[in-house]
Design a protein around this motif. Structure first.
Motif, PDB file in Angstrom:
ATOM      1  N   TYR A 126      -7.669  -8.072   1.576  1.00 42.39           N
ATOM      2  CA  TYR A 126      -7.798  -8.736   0.283  1.00 42.39           C
ATOM      3  C   TYR A 126      -6.577  -9.631   0.070  1.00 42.39           C
ATOM      4  N   PRO A 127      -6.774 -10.916  -0.163  1.00 38.81           N
ATOM      5  CA  PRO A 127      -5.633 -11.793  -0.416  1.00 38.81           C
ATOM      6  C   PRO A 127      -4.927 -11.495  -1.738  1.00 38.81           C
ATOM      7  N   HIS A 128      -5.675 -10.948  -2.716  1.00 43.23           N
ATOM      8  CA  HIS A 128      -5.161 -10.756  -4.068  1.00 43.23           C
ATOM      9  C   HIS A 128      -5.108  -9.274  -4.438  1.00 43.23           C
ATOM     10  N   TYR A 129      -4.158  -8.931  -5.280  1.00 40.74           N
ATOM     11  CA  TYR A 129      -4.033  -7.541  -5.733  1.00 40.74           C
ATOM     12  C   TYR A 129      -4.994  -7.267  -6.889  1.00 40.74           C
ATOM     13  N   ALA A 130      -5.642  -6.124  -6.838  1.00 44.52           N
ATOM     14  CA  ALA A 130      -6.426  -5.613  -7.965  1.00 44.52           C
ATOM     15  C   ALA A 130      -6.499  -4.105  -7.817  1.00 44.52           C
ATOM     16  N   MET A 131      -6.593  -3.402  -8.919  1.00 45.31           N
ATOM     17  CA  MET A 131      -6.679  -1.945  -8.842  1.00 45.31           C
ATOM     18  C   MET A 131      -7.959  -1.511  -8.141  1.00 45.31           C
ATOM     19  N   SER A 132      -9.021  -2.316  -8.249  1.00 49.23           N
ATOM     20  CA  SER A 132     -10.299  -1.956  -7.647  1.00 49.23           C
ATOM     21  C   SER A 132     -10.392  -2.340  -6.175  1.00 49.23           C
ATOM     22  N   THR A 133      -9.330  -2.925  -5.621  1.00 47.01           N
ATOM     23  CA  THR A 133      -9.315  -3.272  -4.199  1.00 47.01           C
ATOM     24  C   THR A 133      -8.081  -2.667  -3.525  1.00 47.01           C
ATOM     25  N   VAL A 134      -6.954  -3.338  -3.635  1.00 50.54           N
ATOM     26  CA  VAL A 134      -5.742  -2.912  -2.938  1.00 50.54           C
ATOM     27  C   VAL A 134      -5.264  -1.536  -3.402  1.00 50.54           C
ATOM     28  N   LYS A 135      -5.192  -1.334  -4.702  1.00 49.89           N
ATOM     29  CA  LYS A 135      -4.640  -0.080  -5.227  1.00 49.89           C
ATOM     30  C   LYS A 135      -5.443   1.127  -4.768  1.00 49.89           C
ATOM     31  N   THR A 136      -6.750   1.049  -4.829  1.00 52.26           N
ATOM     32  CA  THR A 136      -7.569   2.198  -4.443  1.00 52.26           C
ATOM     33  C   THR A 136      -7.499   2.453  -2.936  1.00 52.26           C
ATOM     34  N   VAL A 137      -7.366   1.402  -2.135  1.00 58.96           N
ATOM     35  CA  VAL A 137      -7.222   1.568  -0.683  1.00 58.96           C
ATOM     36  C   VAL A 137      -5.919   2.286  -0.348  1.00 58.96           C
ATOM     37  N   VAL A 138      -4.835   1.861  -0.975  1.00 63.46           N
ATOM     38  CA  VAL A 138      -3.529   2.469  -0.702  1.00 63.46           C
ATOM     39  C   VAL A 138      -3.520   3.940  -1.116  1.00 63.46           C
ATOM     40  N   GLU A 139      -4.035   4.231  -2.302  1.00 61.57           N
ATOM     41  CA  GLU A 139      -4.040   5.621  -2.767  1.00 61.57           C
ATOM     42  C   GLU A 139      -4.930   6.504  -1.902  1.00 61.57           C
ATOM     43  N   ARG A 140      -6.037   5.958  -1.429  1.00 63.27           N
ATOM     44  CA  ARG A 140      -6.922   6.724  -0.547  1.00 63.27           C
ATOM     45  C   ARG A 140      -6.214   7.034   0.772  1.00 63.27           C
ATOM     46  N   ALA A 141      -5.517   6.068   1.327  1.00 60.57           N
ATOM     47  CA  ALA A 141      -4.789   6.289   2.585  1.00 60.57           C
ATOM     48  C   ALA A 141      -3.701   7.337   2.396  1.00 60.57           C
ATOM     49  N   GLU A 142      -2.969   7.235   1.307  1.00 64.12           N
ATOM     50  CA  GLU A 142      -1.912   8.213   1.039  1.00 64.12           C
ATOM     51  C   GLU A 142      -2.475   9.618   0.912  1.00 64.12           C
ATOM     52  N   LYS A 143      -3.622   9.740   0.249  1.00 65.34           N
ATOM     53  CA  LYS A 143      -4.235  11.051   0.059  1.00 65.34           C
ATOM     54  C   LYS A 143      -4.698  11.642   1.388  1.00 65.34           C
ATOM     55  N   ILE A 144      -5.279  10.821   2.253  1.00 64.53           N
ATOM     56  CA  ILE A 144      -5.753  11.308   3.558  1.00 64.53           C
ATOM     57  C   ILE A 144      -4.575  11.798   4.393  1.00 64.53           C
ATOM     58  N   ILE A 145      -3.497  11.028   4.415  1.00 64.99           N
ATOM     59  CA  ILE A 145      -2.318  11.412   5.198  1.00 64.99           C
ATOM     60  C   ILE A 145      -1.730  12.715   4.670  1.00 64.99           C
ATOM     61  N   SER A 146      -1.690  12.850   3.341  1.00 67.55           N
ATOM     62  CA  SER A 146      -1.153  14.069   2.739  1.00 67.55           C
ATOM     63  C   SER A 146      -2.048  15.272   2.989  1.00 67.55           C
ATOM     64  N   THR A 147      -3.346  15.104   2.801  1.00 67.81           N
ATOM     65  CA  THR A 147      -4.296  16.207   2.960  1.00 67.81           C
ATOM     66  C   THR A 147      -4.308  16.748   4.380  1.00 67.81           C
ATOM     67  N   HIS A 148      -4.277  15.840   5.354  1.00 71.61           N
ATOM     68  CA  HIS A 148      -4.332  16.249   6.765  1.00 71.61           C
ATOM     69  C   HIS A 148      -2.940  16.476   7.361  1.00 71.61           C
ATOM     70  N   LYS A 149      -1.919  16.230   6.525  1.00 69.67           N
ATOM     71  CA  LYS A 149      -0.534  16.356   7.008  1.00 69.67           C
ATOM     72  C   LYS A 149      -0.334  15.576   8.306  1.00 69.67           C
ATOM     73  N   LEU A 150      -0.804  14.336   8.292  1.00 71.96           N
ATOM     74  CA  LEU A 150      -0.703  13.488   9.476  1.00 71.96           C
ATOM     75  C   LEU A 150       0.756  13.104   9.726  1.00 71.96           C
TER      76      LEU A 150
END
Length: 340
Positions: A126-150
């Motif tokens: 995404y070229p532009h920041y929005a909570m419904s694009t960039v923000k949700t992608v980043v938070e999802r990635a952080e949650k996956i890494i935390s949950t799986h203790k990657l």
């Protein structure tokens, strides 16, 4: 970057254009609290009572109109981009969608399973920041890494809405269309509710507080979607030498009754035809890959509306897709990421 793997992430698509798969996809998408940013129960009621009873059937027909032998255009184009980028770099490059398949969880686990990978470069497409694009992608990635203790750290590539190399690639990809005879060009960006703009305002007092807020310097612009799309437009028209009276910025893909960014693409398209404008180009810079919103909403629906209202031709300028300039730029940024 020997210890880094890359993850390209785009929005997503149903598994098929059948109503059942479209319903599942819409439920996943719209139940994201960054898309409909309301308490869970309110969100559940809105989606279950007002969206899912009718919308899946309507959307299924739209998806069917753009579906190809390779499946969803968004998915197939994104996969092609990943493959082209992978040819140009030795860095492992995975692809995932925020909603649907290929899923982010599997992609991140695969990258982290490589013993040499210590860092994942998350590249939201995404070229532009929005909570419904960039923000949700980043938070999802952080949650996956935390949950799986990657055992990896996460580095997020910043948005690039006014970066010169991105603007050059965008103009280059549109070159053949810009060289044609046209009367007007519409920059159609995906819309967002005005509420989202205000929520992302780190100052709490700048965004949408005046007609020229996007032109006044402010820290709020770092996360202001509206400011960023206007900057993309300004940079593009300067690079392409398009006169100020020959283009318009508009916003498409509205959902619900909340106040969204204006003007709407549909109203602009009809207005241009009524003004006697005959040949229109539409470019959609918020998308880097053609999808339902570009191919059907603009390439079919808006085109029909324009001609019905008296226009002669409306051409959709394709997204960056796998244009060589874009492929090379993505590869370059994966190896030498921009700094926030």
């Amino acid at each position: 970057m020997k210890n880094t793997g890359a993850l390209l992430v785009n929005l997503g698509s149903p598994d098929s254009p059948h109503e059942h798969d479209v319903r599942n996809y819409l439920n996943d998408f719209l139940m994201d609290g960054h898309v409909i940013d309301m308490p869970w129960l309110v969100r559940r009621l809105i989606v279950s009572l007002f969206v899912l009873p009718k919308r899946p059937a309507q959307s299924a027909k739209a998806y069917a109109s753009v579906w190809t032998e390779k499946g969803s255009p968004l998915i197939s184009i994104s996969k092609d981009l990943q493959e082209e980028v992978q040819k140009l770099t030795t860095m492992p490059v995975e692809l995932a969608m925020r909603y649907g398949k290929p899923d982010m969880e599997s992609a991140l686990v695969r990258l982290a399973s490589k013993p040499e990978i210590k860092e994942v470069l998350l590249f939201p497409l995404y070229p532009h920041y929005a909570m419904s694009t960039v923000k949700t992608v980043v938070e999802r990635a952080e949650k996956i890494i935390s949950t799986h203790k990657l055992p990896v750290t996460l580095k997020v590539h910043p948005v690039f809405y006014d970066h010169n190399a991105y603007i050059e690639a965008l103009v280059e990809s549109a070159k053949d269309y810009l060289e044609k005879e046209f009367d007007h060009i519409v920059f159609s960006y995906h819309g967002v509710p005005e509420r989202h703009i205000r929520k992302d305002d780190c100052t709490g007092s700048h965004c949408l507080q005046s007609d020229d807020c996007c032109q006044k310097a402010s820290p709020a612009h770092q996360t202001c979607y509206r400011h960023q799309v206007y900057r993309t437009t300004a940079c593009f028209v300067e690079k392409a030498d398009i006169p100020v009276d020959k283009y318009t910025v508009a916003f498409q893909s509205r959902l619900g009754r909340d106040k969204w960014l204006e003007p709407s693409t549909s109203s602009i398209i009809k207005s241009l035809a009524q003004q006697g404008i005959k040949k229109v180009l539409v470019i959609c810079p918020a998308f880097v890959a053609d999808c339902l919103e570009t191919l059907e909403e603009i390439g079919m629906e808006a085109k029909e509306d324009f001609i019905t209202a008296g226009g002669e031709s409306l051409e959709l300028i394709p997204c960056l897709n796998t244009h060589p300039a874009w492929t090379k730029l993505v590869t370059h940024w994966l190896e030498k990421p921009l700094q926030n």
